[in-house]
Every structure is written in C-alpha cells, then in structure tokens.
Design a protein around this motif. Structure first.
Motif, mmCIF file in Angstrom:
data_model
loop_
_atom_site.group_PDB
_atom_site.id
_atom_site.type_symbol
_atom_site.label_atom_id
_atom_site.label_comp_id
_atom_site.label_asym_id
_atom_site.label_seq_id
_atom_site.Cartn_x
_atom_site.Cartn_y
_atom_site.Cartn_z
ATOM 1 N N ALA A 333 -5.869 -7.008 7.170
ATOM 2 C CA ALA A 333 -7.268 -6.569 7.112
ATOM 3 C C ALA A 333 -7.633 -5.776 8.365
ATOM 4 N N GLU A 334 -7.245 -6.304 9.522
ATOM 5 C CA GLU A 334 -7.568 -5.614 10.775
ATOM 6 C C GLU A 334 -6.936 -4.226 10.805
ATOM 7 N N GLN A 335 -5.690 -4.171 10.336
ATOM 8 C CA GLN A 335 -4.987 -2.886 10.296
ATOM 9 C C GLN A 335 -5.725 -1.919 9.364
ATOM 10 N N LEU A 336 -6.139 -2.422 8.214
ATOM 11 C CA LEU A 336 -6.827 -1.567 7.237
ATOM 12 C C LEU A 336 -8.183 -1.093 7.758
ATOM 13 N N ARG A 337 -8.850 -1.930 8.534
ATOM 14 C CA ARG A 337 -10.188 -1.572 9.028
ATOM 15 C C ARG A 337 -10.133 -0.439 10.054
ATOM 16 N N THR A 338 -8.949 -0.150 10.547
ATOM 17 C CA THR A 338 -8.820 0.989 11.468
ATOM 18 C C THR A 338 -8.685 2.299 10.690
ATOM 19 N N PHE A 405 1.828 0.735 2.612
ATOM 20 C CA PHE A 405 0.544 0.623 1.909
ATOM 21 C C PHE A 405 -0.604 1.103 2.793
ATOM 22 N N VAL A 406 -0.628 0.593 4.024
ATOM 23 C CA VAL A 406 -1.716 0.967 4.945
ATOM 24 C C VAL A 406 -1.731 2.480 5.156
ATOM 25 N N GLU A 407 -0.545 3.021 5.316
ATOM 26 C CA GLU A 407 -0.389 4.466 5.522
ATOM 27 C C GLU A 407 -1.005 5.258 4.359
ATOM 28 N N SER A 408 -0.809 4.732 3.146
ATOM 29 C CA SER A 408 -1.180 5.520 1.962
ATOM 30 C C SER A 408 -2.544 5.153 1.385
ATOM 31 N N VAL A 409 -3.195 4.131 1.956
ATOM 32 C CA VAL A 409 -4.371 3.587 1.254
ATOM 33 C C VAL A 409 -5.486 4.608 1.027
ATOM 34 N N ALA A 410 -5.755 5.457 2.008
ATOM 35 C CA ALA A 410 -6.828 6.441 1.844
ATOM 36 C C ALA A 410 -6.480 7.412 0.716
ATOM 37 N N ALA A 411 -5.225 7.804 0.655
ATOM 38 C CA ALA A 411 -4.798 8.719 -0.403
ATOM 39 C C ALA A 411 -4.880 8.048 -1.770
ATOM 40 N N VAL A 412 -4.520 6.762 -1.812
ATOM 41 C CA VAL A 412 -4.594 6.034 -3.084
ATOM 42 C C VAL A 412 -6.051 5.923 -3.545
ATOM 43 N N LEU A 413 -6.942 5.645 -2.609
ATOM 44 C CA LEU A 413 -8.364 5.573 -2.970
ATOM 45 C C LEU A 413 -8.844 6.914 -3.517
ATOM 46 N N ASP A 414 -8.402 8.002 -2.882
ATOM 47 C CA ASP A 414 -8.778 9.323 -3.398
ATOM 48 C C ASP A 414 -8.203 9.562 -4.795
ATOM 49 N N GLU A 415 -6.995 9.057 -5.020
ATOM 50 C CA GLU A 415 -6.392 9.169 -6.361
ATOM 51 C C GLU A 415 -7.222 8.422 -7.399
ATOM 52 N N ILE A 416 -7.670 7.218 -7.013
ATOM 53 C CA ILE A 416 -8.501 6.434 -7.933
ATOM 54 C C ILE A 416 -9.793 7.192 -8.233
#
Lengths: 514, 514
Positions: A333-338, A405-416
């Motif tokens: 979570a901490e990693q993702l919040r960055t 996953f953390v690396e790609s999360v913003a891109a995945v959200l944009d895909e969604i």
C-alpha cells in the motif's frame, strides 16, 4: 445435457435482479450494494454515504479545476429566494412554482396540546432555491454599472430543492447537490461563446473523467430551461438504451438581465442590459455513471473518479500468518501511494476487517473499486500479488510480480478507464439507428415484451420538420422526446419529417429518457 | 506646531471609521472594502463574494485534510428535518425551536388576484436544519447493529439556518456554511477521547493556519450546546478584547443515541446505546480572522489561508512601456507559481486593470493580500521588484533583486504568518488579567468612556465557586460570561469566588463576547 446443470453453470451475480430481469430494480440494488446512497426519513431527500460522497468530491474537484482554468471563480449566494424574485421572470416562475419547498414561518411553538406548530409567520414566503438565476441576478444588478464590470464569471456549489413527486436516488431527488455557473456579459456573442464553452467543458469531463460518451446539441423550445433563449445539453445513453440529460448550458439572452435589472453603461455611453448564461450539473451524474458502467455484480468505478483505486485483501487462513501478511500488505500500500495517477496520489485501502474472505472480496466488487489485490502466504513467499480488474471477469484474475504490478498500475488504470469508455461507445453505436418511416419509428420504440417496457430500441436519428405539433405527437404516442438537435444537424442531409413528411433540414436525436 | 499640521501628519487610512473610533462599524467596512461578503435581499442571509469564498475554500481544504488524517470521512445528509425528529431530544428542541426556518408547503399557486401564495400543505412541517444531530442519528440507528459497526466517524460540509434576529456578516447570519462532525462509539472513553481530539484539531488549525491563538476548555452548564453532556470550545480574543467562540466539540453522552435509538449488541452480548459526539466550525471563523488581523487599512490575510499570496502591479506611466512591463510581470508570476508554499503552488495575480495606480495598490491592501510587488520601468531595468508586506507599513516597502525575492518568498510568507500570530498572542497577553476583587472585576469590564461601550478590559482570570447563581449575577450585571473552564484550572490554585467568596478550585476565563 440436463437443464439443471445448464442453470448451475450460469454465473452467480452479486446483484438481484440482474439488468436483464428488471433494470429499474437492479439500479436501486446497485446503489444499495455499493453503499453509495440511501433514502432518508425525509420524503425525496437522500443520504449520500461516504463511498458515494467521495465520488461526488472527486467529480467536484475535477470540474472545479476545469471551471477555474476557464476563468471562473466560486462564490456563495442565499439558500432562500423571496417569492417576489421568482415572479420577476414569467416563464421561470411557471417552471418552478409547482414544485418548490416554501418557508412560511421562522419558529416553532407548542400549541395547547404541547405539540410543536409553526409560528412567527414571515411577511413574504421564501422558496428554497430550485435554481438561483433570480437571487444571483439581483446581486449582479448591484455589482454591474459599467462595461468595465463585465464579464462576471461565477460558479456556485450548492444544494437545491425541487419537490419532485416521484423520486429515485441520484436521478431525481427533492434535494440534490449541484454546481450552477452564472455569468453576465457585455455582448450577445460573448454570452453565446460562454454557453458553448461550458457545454464543451461538460462533454470533456463526461468523456474523460466519467468514461461516459455524450451527444451534444440544442434542446427544442419544448424542452428548454424555463426562461432560457436556448438550452444546450449533453445526453448519454444508459444501458437500458434510455437517454439521460447529464448537463445543461443555457443561453439566457437578456431576459433574466431585464427581470433583475442588470444594466450597464456601454462603451458608447448608452445604458444596456447584460447578456447572461447559466449552466449546471448535479449529483445526477452519479446516476449516469451507475447506469453506464455498473453490471450484474454492482458498481464499476471509472478510475479517474474512483473514491479508491486499489483494495488490498490479506488472505490469512491461519491466525499466525496475520502479522506477516498484514505487514506485507501495508508495504505494498505504501509503495502504491507513492504512485501519482493523473495528478493525485493513488488511494489504496488495506482491508483488515474480520470477515469471510469471499464476502470481503465481493464487497469491493459491489463497490466497483477498479483493482483488487488478494495476498496470501504463497503470494507473499513469491513477492507477488493476485490481481483482479473490475472491468474483467473473476476468471481473468492473474498473479503478478509485486514490483511489476506497482510499475504498471497507472497504465492498467488508464486501460480500465479506456475500456469502460469504449464499451459505452459501443453500446451507443449498437443502439443508434437512422429511421425514416413512421412505422419503423414506432416499432423501434415499442417493447417486444410488454412485461419489460424498458427494453426498446435506443436512439433514433430521424427527420423532424421543426413543428412542435409533430414533436408533441411523438411524445404523446410513444413517450419519446427529442433529446437534442445536433449542432451539425444539416450534415445528415435534408429529408422528410418522420411524422408529417414535411421538410426537415437534418436529423435530430429521439429517445425515451430519464 | 500648529494643530492642523499635526492632523495632516496622521496617516490616512483606507477604512473609515478606524478601530479606535467605532469598532463595530469598522468591521462592517472592512468586510465591504475587502470584498469578502455583503448582505443580500434575503433577511439575514449573506452573499459570500469570490475573495471571501476562496478564503472559505482554503479553510475547508485545510480542515478537511486534518479530519481525514484523524480517520474521518465525509457524507451528506438531508437539508430538512421533520419536526417530530427535533422533538426527540427535549433540551435540543428547546434550544432550536425558537429560531428555525419552517417549510410548510411544497408549491406556489396564484390566488384570485394572481398573487403567488403557498399551496400543497405538508402533512408534517419540516425545519431547515439548524444542526443535524437528530436526522443523522436516525440514519446511524439503521447502520449500527453490532459493536463491529462502530465507531462511525463522519463529517458533513453543509449550510445550516438559524433564524437570528440580529445578524452580522460572518459572525451571526441566518444561513451559514459549516462542517459538522458526528461520531458514534462503543464506549464513553472512546467518545470522550474523540471530543478532545477534535478540539485539539481546531486549536491546531486556528493557531497554525489562521494565526489566531485560542484558549481551550469546557463550557459551563449554562453555555452548553442544547442536549450535550459537555461542550468543549476554542475561544479567541478579538482586537476589541471581546471573546469569540470559534469552534465547539460536544460530548453528547448517550442522550442523542437514546433519542435516535442508536443501539448495538456489545462484545458481551448485551444491547447498549452508543456514545456520540458532534463538533463544528463555521464561516464565523472568517469573522474571527478579520477581527484578529485586519487593521485600519482593511483585511490582513494570514498567508496559509490567503486566497492569493502575491499581487503584481505593473506601473506604466507611458502607454508604450506597457507591453514590456506586462511581459516582465507575467514572467515573475510564472516564476513565483513554481514555488510550493505548504504543499500548494503560490497563487499569484498580475493586476492589469486600467485604473489609477494608487487606487489599484490600495485595493490589494484592503483585500489583505500578504505581498504586493510594484513593478515599473526602473525595476524592470534593474531586474528587481518593489516589495510591500501587508504586515508592515507602506513606509517599510523595499526594492529587491527579483531572483532573490523569488528565492525568499516562501520564507517571507512564513515570517508574515508568524508575525501575525505573535501580534495576536501579545494582544491577548496584554489584555488578560488576574482579578480577585469584585470591585476590580467590575471596573475591568466597565468602559471608561460611555460613548465607546466596546472598550473594556479583556479576559479576566478569576475564581468561581461553580454556582450558576454567581455566573448569572455576573452576566446580569456586566454582560460578562464564563468563556471556558480551562482544563488545567486547578494549576492556578484554589481561591475565593469573585462574586460570593465561596471556595473555588481554580480560575476560569471571564469576558464579554460575540
């Protein structure tokens, strides 16, 4: 194959009934299951629950930035409007007098039985604002003396009340939250440009943030805001193929300026009335998002507006695993919040509630969070996570290296976000028809199954002769209205009115609507 | 020396009258000159102008972050409260029934003379919320079944209405904006901790953001929120030495939970009532900031909340200088906007209005912007700016190298923030006295000059025997109330009540108040 096993193979859904069974009831159940809102003890007024209110906060933040970027500032005007103000614009008062909350007293007093009754009658009754043109106009009249005082570009975030008899959460409630922009200009052209500019802001917001495609155009005289010269609108298609008017931008001409006395000394020294506009969207947008994206398992949040982006669910089969797994989840979570997603930090929830794992997982599905991570001892051992995207099915879940996953999360959200928009565009395209004949037109809007009156064609692009009588006939016969006259109407070519055969300069959009 | 020249030497002020002449009227003139708010055609309701509303937005943003950091979420509850709900808590309804807007009808209809009159009488009248304990309590009662559903930690940003007879912009208006936190807990201790925690949040906010020092403590029974078990408060001293209650945090015990039926199954299986709290601050805070910081030239904005931080005024004596100076000013603005001040980008205005340079400069002084830069051809030639800090006098303006200014601006803003707080602390210290004798006590609160009833002593730290009769005598005789009983009351030592000489466990804070 036995029938029974076929039924068993049907996927279990979190929402009952499903859309195909009873769409209106499905809508209510989604609102409830997603904990977005609920009815209150006060007739027609809703309680917006934290998950729904955060969605509204995100809508507000996104729109507010767009308003400020186009030169507007916020202010706040009174909740109450004296009846005499409302009366100043004849069409306006006709439009709102039938459904407004009227304040007549300013205290309560015990009667002989000890029952509290209204006391202290007001000299002039006050109406709880259904919209604020008249009270804001009175203030602008004081502020404006010269052309140098123009334009005034002000927006207000507020609650308004319209005493609707039949209410539905978000879509039509007695009290709702909205923004209302009110601007005053020196010239007709400038006011018209403003009206068009704010419509464009709404369209951009609907498509970019809400992933909800909209048509834009002008309303017919019958559908205009009471007192407006022109009403422009954004119209979206819901999953039941009905139209939702999601936002309006009104060119008010000089009628409200005349009613309120907004006059200024022009550049050539003459005294002129200002040209005004008003434009608004409301918590109805949330209803639109539900009916655009939600499915038979509940809400589906477009990532750009989601109250939270990622839910992390620790899966602890043995109590002794808990501390280590919680720690691992907190670290993720901490990693993702960055991670910054479109200008703000990702919002991440670690759900440590003591409850059945399946129930917990479904609670997030129903709420529509874009991504859920399940994390058990094996995931932790392999430094990975188990990913579920809300826009796919449960079967499509996949394991992934945590850092990847953390690396790609913003891109995945944009895909969604993109997949939701694409799906909504496809729905609209699949259910929009060009129709020229009256019989076909009637057929398009007549449900095949009488038990499911909501199942019908969608948007009909048809010719209209501009005669209100033909518009009325369609409404009386089919409960279908002209949703908008597209700005590029003439691009569709001339034709014959679908009702009377009279000449039409181009097609307009017909649909059933909310 | 001639008298005339002595008068001429007096500094000219932007606000008339000045504080020393007529403090209440000075206040109204500051609100007007700073364009913060104005009265509206609706009795007691104000129009919050963009400069004032942006200040409120900044207050809201700052507090909201603190609420969220302490685990709260926002939601929204109905504007209207059925009279029967208000009646559920006896003290509560007594406190609010005398001053509430009552909705009795839901439409308007033309009478025989064509005049619009209320129609469609409601079965049960509705009150426009003066506060929301009862309507929120009814909802919590539905949400709470088990101790697992607790705590509920919700805040609401909303408008409320209290039909005050004598109103004053920001300080006391019929409609005002506020936030109201409403929490429900499993135990008394937890609810008490919450009540104290939120008081601490208010204190921190007042001192850190508003640069307004506050005392904290508990209200006497006479001054409590209607229905509360305890009311805690923050109290600030205004420049006329009167106290302003700036925020309250209420420990409601179980009384509202009993009135609303908020019951839960406890850990040991028994059915118990929840313990609740509520806490709020309102647009009154803006009145407090004005009376803490504004001077005889208008508003003085603490930088942490200022709607804008820096105004850049191009000084063009010749029209041909304009393009170059505008460009230079725009470039400075862009440079300044890259500076982060406490987490947000500096807000910078380049004021290109066509108007007299002196008038323009004074307009920003009256609005209280922390820093004004004047930029003429000579400043441009030397790559410098001419700096005026609102917390100093016009004589203290200084020229500075442009880049050095940009480099230091955040530190200068922090210096201004600190100087405002220090000045306010000093005012309070200079006007707080320890008083033991009744005659001295009366003298302290009796104006020397009968024409200026507002000029009196300030805060008196005096002993009180805890008897409401002594409290009432002081109020009846001097219009002085106990502002709060300090948490560390006993640290001041035992003594004799200033009224009756009875035993007192320590001093409490007496003052006149808003």
């Amino acid at each position: 194959m036995k029938r029974e096993s076929s039924v068993a193979k049907q996927e279990k859904t979190a929402i009952t009934p499903v859309r195909a069974e009873n769409y209106p009831e499905w809508y209510q159940q989604v609102v409830k299951a997603a904990e977005l809102a609920e009815t209150s003890p006060v007739r027609g007024c809703m309680v917006i629950r934290p998950w729904g209110y955060t969605l509204w906060e995100n809508i507000r933040e996104g729109l507010d930035a767009m308003f400020k970027a186009t030169g507007h500032v916020n202010a706040y005007f009174p909740l109450f409007i004296p009846v005499s103000f409302l009366e100043k614009e004849a069409e306006h008062v006709d439009g709102f007098a039938k459904e407004c909350a009227v304040v007549t007293h300013h205290r309560l007093e015990a009667d002989d039985d000890g029952k509290l009754v209204p006391a202290g009658a007001l000299e002039e009754p006050l109406v709880v604002r259904p919209t604020s043109e008249t009270i804001i106009g009175a203030t602008y009249a004081k502020w404006v003396q010269s052309y140098r005082d123009l334009p005034i570009l002000i927006n207000q975030w507020a609650n308004v009340v319209r005493w609707e008899m039949r209410t539905r959460l978000f879509l039509r409630t007695a009290e709702f939250l909205w923004q209302e922009g009110h601007t005053a200009h020196e010239t007709k052209e400038e006011a018209w440009d403003e009206t068009m500019k704010m419509l464009e802001v709404y369209k951009t917001f609907a498509e970019t943030y809400m992933a909800m495609p909209v048509l834009t155009g002008e309303k017919t005289a019958a559908e205009r805001f009471p007192g407006a010269t022109n009403t422009l609108c954004i119209e979206a298609m819901m999953q039941d193929r009905k139209a939702l008017q999601a936002g309006t931008s009104h060119f008010l001409g000089q009628s409200f300026a005349k009613a309120s006395g907004i006059q200024f000394q022009s550049r050539d020294g003459s005294l002129e009335h200002a040209w005004t506009t008003s434009w608004g969207v409301s918590t109805r947008l949330i209803g639109g998002m539900i009916m655009t994206h939600a499915d038979d398992n509940g809400m589906v949040m477009p990532p750009r507006l989601a109250p939270s982006h990622v839910a992390i669910l620790p899966i602890c089969r043995k109590p002794e695993d808990e501390p280590a797994i919680f720690e691992y989840c907190n670290a993720i979570a901490e990693q993702l919040r960055t991670v910054t997603y479109h200008g703000r930090a990702l919002n991440v929830v670690v759900d440590k509630r003591e409850m059945n794992a399946g129930e917990k997982s479904w609670s997030w599905i129903k709420k529509g969070i874009p991504i859920t991570l399940e994390v058990g001892p094996r995931d932790m051992a392999s430094d990975s996570v188990f990913v579920y995207r809300r826009d796919t099915t449960r079967k499509d879940r996949y394991g992934q290296d945590k850092d990847a996953f953390v690396e790609s999360v913003a891109a995945v959200l944009d895909e969604i976000q993109a997949s939701l928009l694409a799906r909504a565009i496809k729905l609209r395209e699949d259910n929009t028809c060009t129709i020229d004949e009256w019989d076909a037109f009637c057929g398009f809007f007549t449900p095949e199954n009488k038990d499911r009156p909501e199942v019908h064609g969608g948007f009909a692009m048809s010719h209209w002769c501009d005669d209100p009588a033909c518009e009325k006939k369609i409404n009386d016969t089919l409960s279908v209205t002209i949703r908008c006259i597209p700005f590029d109407r003439t691009d569709s070519g001339k034709g014959a009115c679908v009702v009377c055969g009279g000449p039409s300069s181009g097609r307009v959009v017909f649909a059933k609507s909310y």
